[in-house]
Design a protein around this motif. Sequence first.
Motif, PDB file in Angstrom:
ATOM      1  N   ARG A   6       0.811  -1.220   0.000  1.00 15.02           N
ATOM      2  CA  ARG A   6       0.000   0.000   0.000  1.00 15.02           C
ATOM      3  C   ARG A   6       0.844   1.270   0.000  1.00 15.02           C
ATOM      4  NH1 ARG A   6      -3.200   0.530   4.331  1.00 15.02           N
ATOM      5  NH2 ARG A   6      -2.619  -1.406   5.314  1.00 15.02           N
ATOM      6  N   HIS A   7       1.911   1.332   0.800  1.00 15.25           N
ATOM      7  CA  HIS A   7       2.682   2.584   0.789  1.00 15.25           C
ATOM      8  C   HIS A   7       4.189   2.421   0.643  1.00 15.25           C
ATOM      9  CE1 HIS A   7       3.381   1.941   5.043  1.00 15.25           C
ATOM     10  NE2 HIS A   7       2.087   1.788   5.202  1.00 15.25           N
ATOM     11  N   GLY A   8       4.658   1.192   0.562  1.00 16.81           N
ATOM     12  CA  GLY A   8       6.025   0.954   0.114  1.00 16.81           C
ATOM     13  C   GLY A   8       7.174   1.276   1.028  1.00 16.81           C
ATOM     14  N   HIS A   9       6.999   2.149   2.018  1.00 18.24           N
ATOM     15  CA  HIS A   9       8.179   2.629   2.758  1.00 18.24           C
ATOM     16  C   HIS A   9       8.613   1.684   3.878  1.00 18.24           C
ATOM     17  CE1 HIS A   9       7.493   6.188   0.514  1.00 18.24           C
ATOM     18  NE2 HIS A   9       6.364   6.459   1.125  1.00 18.24           N
ATOM     19  N   ILE A  10       8.811   0.427   3.544  1.00 18.16           N
ATOM     20  CA  ILE A  10       9.272  -0.527   4.561  1.00 18.16           C
ATOM     21  C   ILE A  10      10.418  -1.330   3.967  1.00 18.16           C
ATOM     22  CG2 ILE A  10       8.670  -2.562   5.927  1.00 18.16           C
ATOM     23  CD1 ILE A  10       5.760  -1.575   5.910  1.00 18.16           C
TER      24      ILE A  10
END
Length: 318
Positions: A44-48
């Motif tokens: 969903r938001h990629g920042h991992i």
Amino acid sequence: MNGRSPFAMRIGHGLTARSELGWLVSNHLIRRAAWDALQDSRARHGHITLITGDAVARVQVDADAARLTLASGATHSARLLVAADSRFSPTRRAVGIGATQHDFGRTMLVCQVAHAQPHEHVAWEWFGHGQTLALLPMNDEPASGAHRASVVLTLPHQRIEPLLALDDQAFGAELARRFEHRLGAMRLISTRHTYPLVGVLPHRLVAERFACLGDAAVGMHPVTAHGFNFGLQSVTSLARELRAAHAAGSDIGAPGPLARYQRAHRLATRPLYEATRLVVRLYTDDARPARLVRDAVLHVADRLTPFKRLIAHSLAGQ
Ligand SMILES: Cc1cc2nc3c(=O)[nH]c(=O)nc-3n(C[C@H](O)[C@H](O)[C@H](O)COP(=O)(O)OP(=O)(O)OC[C@H]3O[C@@H](n4cnc5c(N)ncnc54)[C@H](O)[C@@H]3O)c2cc1C
């Protein structure tokens, strides 16, 4: 249950407005769910970025940033460092937070058994004389219909060691004997694992650009099976504060949100941590006066419906 007495204080879901007191979920399923949640967030938001097979070797936290050095030599920096590295958290220690440890001087042996009599989906906590037994009901084995449970046997370590050396058949027979054959014959159906029984209460949960959660924030005695639940609660509580700070455009590593998290999580966990310690102290004292008090307390408590309702609500997380 207490000692050899067949009497048991029963706490049922009928004391709550729910159709069950709680759910026992195998750890491998929890880990899979955590993995799926991570993949979902990443999609969903990629920042991992997930880094496995490496360990935190060095921590340096100051007013500007938290910096990590991994065993591989890689370095990372962030506005906030959150540690979830167990009740003995080396990261918590590295930033200078001490902890009060209560070593019960016991080792817990965990395994799964198949047993002859049905458990009726009742979880047992049995303060025997010289041993503590917990039985956590599992669903019947689908193919064979065998009744199954997870068992936690708590003993001094020197009495656990010989049990680890027994072959599977002798171990099953020994467990059935320790359970006074109340569920009939028992058969080992898993590997055996041991853990030291140490409760840990850190002096603080936060420091400059640092917070700890999960067991690193409170290392419970497992008698009420609250550890993992408190871990989830700590995540919810810290996330709420960080989200609010982020939405307000403030620094997520600032002292304000961290202090609010610490206050909320301490309030949610400390009373049960202390109460559990007292109960365990009484129910593992095998001196004759303590045995009499143990029995009396259990009988009186069983008649105090408001007290039992309080426990039921606490177990059900209400
Ligand atoms: C016998 C027993 C029975 C229990 N029964 C229950 C129960 O019925 N219900 C319940 O809710 N809870 C129960 N608990 C408690 C539950 O297991 C813990 O609350 C939970 O596992 C804590 O999760 P955690 O992620 O905070 O820490 P942990 O599960 O301890 O995980 C910490 C992780 O940090 C990693 N780590 C450590 N140091 C480093 C480093 N330097 N760098 C990188 N990684 C590091 C470790 O490898 C580990 O993977 C039980 C515990 C025990 C011992």
